[in-house]
Design a protein around this motif. Structure first.
Motif, PDB file in Angstrom:
ATOM      1  N   LEU A 155     -17.040 -25.852  -4.766  1.00 41.11           N
ATOM      2  CA  LEU A 155     -17.540 -24.551  -4.359  1.00 41.11           C
ATOM      3  C   LEU A 155     -16.369 -23.853  -3.691  1.00 41.11           C
ATOM      4  N   GLY A 156     -15.940 -22.740  -4.251  1.00 39.59           N
ATOM      5  CA  GLY A 156     -14.763 -22.068  -3.703  1.00 39.59           C
ATOM      6  C   GLY A 156     -14.893 -20.561  -3.735  1.00 39.59           C
ATOM      7  N   VAL A 157     -14.419 -19.941  -2.655  1.00 37.94           N
ATOM      8  CA  VAL A 157     -14.411 -18.481  -2.558  1.00 37.94           C
ATOM      9  C   VAL A 157     -12.989 -18.048  -2.223  1.00 37.94           C
ATOM     10  N   ASP A 158     -12.477 -17.117  -2.994  1.00 37.45           N
ATOM     11  CA  ASP A 158     -11.150 -16.555  -2.767  1.00 37.45           C
ATOM     12  C   ASP A 158     -11.046 -16.088  -1.313  1.00 37.45           C
ATOM     13  N   ALA A 159      -9.928 -16.396  -0.675  1.00 34.79           N
ATOM     14  CA  ALA A 159      -9.736 -16.043   0.740  1.00 34.79           C
ATOM     15  C   ALA A 159      -9.945 -14.549   0.988  1.00 34.79           C
ATOM     16  N   ALA A 160      -9.602 -13.716   0.032  1.00 34.21           N
ATOM     17  CA  ALA A 160      -9.755 -12.267   0.199  1.00 34.21           C
ATOM     18  C   ALA A 160     -11.218 -11.836   0.259  1.00 34.21           C
ATOM     19  N   PHE A 161     -12.120 -12.706  -0.176  1.00 35.26           N
ATOM     20  CA  PHE A 161     -13.544 -12.355  -0.228  1.00 35.26           C
ATOM     21  C   PHE A 161     -14.402 -13.209   0.705  1.00 35.26           C
ATOM     22  N   GLN A 162     -13.778 -14.067   1.488  1.00 29.36           N
ATOM     23  CA  GLN A 162     -14.557 -14.912   2.396  1.00 29.36           C
ATOM     24  C   GLN A 162     -15.198 -14.068   3.484  1.00 29.36           C
ATOM     25  N   GLY A 163     -16.289 -14.582   4.032  1.00 28.93           N
ATOM     26  CA  GLY A 163     -17.009 -13.868   5.073  1.00 28.93           C
ATOM     27  C   GLY A 163     -18.059 -12.905   4.539  1.00 28.93           C
ATOM     28  N   ARG A 164     -18.294 -12.924   3.246  1.00 27.89           N
ATOM     29  CA  ARG A 164     -19.278 -12.011   2.623  1.00 27.89           C
ATOM     30  C   ARG A 164     -20.502 -12.762   2.106  1.00 27.89           C
ATOM     31  N   LYS A 165     -20.672 -14.004   2.538  1.00 31.23           N
ATOM     32  CA  LYS A 165     -21.808 -14.840   2.135  1.00 31.23           C
ATOM     33  C   LYS A 165     -21.794 -15.203   0.647  1.00 31.23           C
ATOM     34  N   LEU A 166     -20.607 -15.197   0.043  1.00 33.04           N
ATOM     35  CA  LEU A 166     -20.513 -15.560  -1.371  1.00 33.04           C
ATOM     36  C   LEU A 166     -20.740 -17.052  -1.570  1.00 33.04           C
ATOM     37  N   GLY A 167     -20.291 -17.865  -0.626  1.00 31.71           N
ATOM     38  CA  GLY A 167     -20.549 -19.303  -0.708  1.00 31.71           C
ATOM     39  C   GLY A 167     -22.037 -19.579  -0.709  1.00 31.71           C
ATOM     40  N   LYS A 168     -22.759 -18.894   0.148  1.00 25.82           N
ATOM     41  CA  LYS A 168     -24.219 -19.033   0.213  1.00 25.82           C
ATOM     42  C   LYS A 168     -24.845 -18.614  -1.117  1.00 25.82           C
ATOM     43  N   THR A 169     -24.366 -17.511  -1.670  1.00 31.77           N
ATOM     44  CA  THR A 169     -24.877 -17.013  -2.949  1.00 31.77           C
ATOM     45  C   THR A 169     -24.642 -18.034  -4.058  1.00 31.77           C
ATOM     46  N   LEU A 170     -23.431 -18.592  -4.108  1.00 28.62           N
ATOM     47  CA  LEU A 170     -23.106 -19.570  -5.152  1.00 28.62           C
ATOM     48  C   LEU A 170     -23.904 -20.858  -4.992  1.00 28.62           C
ATOM     49  N   LEU A 171     -24.029 -21.336  -3.759  1.00 30.17           N
ATOM     50  CA  LEU A 171     -24.807 -22.550  -3.534  1.00 30.17           C
ATOM     51  C   LEU A 171     -26.267 -22.313  -3.919  1.00 30.17           C
ATOM     52  N   SER A 172     -26.803 -21.177  -3.554  1.00 30.15           N
ATOM     53  CA  SER A 172     -28.173 -20.845  -3.908  1.00 30.15           C
ATOM     54  C   SER A 172     -28.355 -20.796  -5.423  1.00 30.15           C
ATOM     55  N   HIS A 173     -27.372 -20.253  -6.116  1.00 32.51           N
ATOM     56  CA  HIS A 173     -27.430 -20.193  -7.581  1.00 32.51           C
ATOM     57  C   HIS A 173     -27.423 -21.606  -8.174  1.00 32.51           C
ATOM     58  N   ALA A 174     -26.580 -22.486  -7.624  1.00 36.12           N
ATOM     59  CA  ALA A 174     -26.546 -23.879  -8.094  1.00 36.12           C
ATOM     60  C   ALA A 174     -27.891 -24.561  -7.841  1.00 36.12           C
ATOM     61  N   LEU A 175     -28.475 -24.336  -6.674  1.00 37.36           N
ATOM     62  CA  LEU A 175     -29.768 -24.944  -6.357  1.00 37.36           C
ATOM     63  C   LEU A 175     -30.869 -24.401  -7.263  1.00 37.36           C
ATOM     64  N   ASP A 176     -30.816 -23.108  -7.584  1.00 37.71           N
ATOM     65  CA  ASP A 176     -31.769 -22.535  -8.542  1.00 37.71           C
ATOM     66  C   ASP A 176     -31.615 -23.200  -9.907  1.00 37.71           C
TER      67      ASP A 176
ATOM     68  N   CYS B 202      -9.052 -21.770 -11.235  1.00 36.96           N
ATOM     69  CA  CYS B 202      -7.939 -22.646 -10.837  1.00 36.96           C
ATOM     70  C   CYS B 202      -7.117 -22.003  -9.720  1.00 36.96           C
ATOM     71  N   ARG B 203      -6.858 -20.720  -9.825  1.00 35.86           N
ATOM     72  CA  ARG B 203      -6.088 -20.008  -8.791  1.00 35.86           C
ATOM     73  C   ARG B 203      -6.796 -20.092  -7.439  1.00 35.86           C
ATOM     74  N   ILE B 204      -8.094 -19.820  -7.424  1.00 31.36           N
ATOM     75  CA  ILE B 204      -8.878 -19.889  -6.185  1.00 31.36           C
ATOM     76  C   ILE B 204      -8.828 -21.300  -5.618  1.00 31.36           C
ATOM     77  N   THR B 205      -9.054 -22.276  -6.469  1.00 27.28           N
ATOM     78  CA  THR B 205      -9.076 -23.679  -6.037  1.00 27.28           C
ATOM     79  C   THR B 205      -7.770 -24.071  -5.369  1.00 27.28           C
ATOM     80  N   LEU B 206      -6.666 -23.805  -6.021  1.00 30.67           N
ATOM     81  CA  LEU B 206      -5.372 -24.234  -5.503  1.00 30.67           C
ATOM     82  C   LEU B 206      -5.002 -23.488  -4.225  1.00 30.67           C
ATOM     83  N   ALA B 207      -5.488 -22.277  -4.077  1.00 25.86           N
ATOM     84  CA  ALA B 207      -5.175 -21.502  -2.874  1.00 25.86           C
ATOM     85  C   ALA B 207      -5.972 -21.958  -1.663  1.00 25.86           C
ATOM     86  N   ILE B 208      -7.227 -22.367  -1.882  1.00 21.26           N
ATOM     87  CA  ILE B 208      -8.076 -22.660  -0.718  1.00 21.26           C
ATOM     88  C   ILE B 208      -8.278 -24.141  -0.427  1.00 21.26           C
TER      89      ILE B 208
END
Length: 161
Positions: free
Chosen positions: A91-112, A15-21
């Protein structure tokens, strides 16, 4: 980095990540900017309730990425086996961790996850105000099929009478 299934104790971090981004791209936030809170309920509270409902509806299809024991991002999904469609809802990535391909990792996990269920299709939505999503999803093979425009009307402004 640790990818893992969602646990109920992840709710507050998600929820914190969602509301922030999501504020710049949220339809509910745009409504609030134009009309104020709806019956005293902020866009943040409405979005929080949506996220909690998504987590409750399909917990086995929700995943997080942790860095140093901290939830850095998440993905929520829903499955329609009848049509063989898996939908990525959030699909959300905390602003402090963006740019590390975490979105790609999460999307790939969902597709798997969708693939493990034998689903043929995946659907994801974004708004035209979400420039990252507008670039990211096509780069992962998604094809735009339609655009939707959201309108909002306050009853006192009806013009049909």
């Amino acid at each position: 980095m640790n990818r893992r299934p969602y646990r109920s104790d992840d709710q507050e971090a998600i929820c914190r990540i969602t509301l922030a981004i999501f504020e710049p791209v949220s339809i509910d936030a745009a409504i609030e900017r134009g009309f104020g809170t709806l019956e005293g309920i902020s866009w943040q509270e409405r979005k929080r309730q949506d996220i909690l409902a998504n987590l409750a509806d399909n917990p086995e299809g929700c995943f997080v990425v942790e860095i140093d024991g901290q939830v850095a991002g998440y993905v929520t999904t829903v499955v329609d086996t009848r049509t063989s469609v898996g939908r990525v809802l959030n699909l959300g990535v905390d602003a402090a961790f963006q740019g590390r391909k975490l979105g790609k990792t999460l999307l790939s996990h969902a597709l798997d996850y969708f693939e493990s269920l034998g689903l043929r299709y995946s659907q994801i939505e974004t708004t035209t105000t979400n420039e990252i999503g507008m670039r990211f999803y096509p780069s992962k093979g998604y094809q735009e099929v339609a655009r939707k425009i959201y309108y909002f009307l306050e009853r006192s402004e009806r013009q049909d009478r």
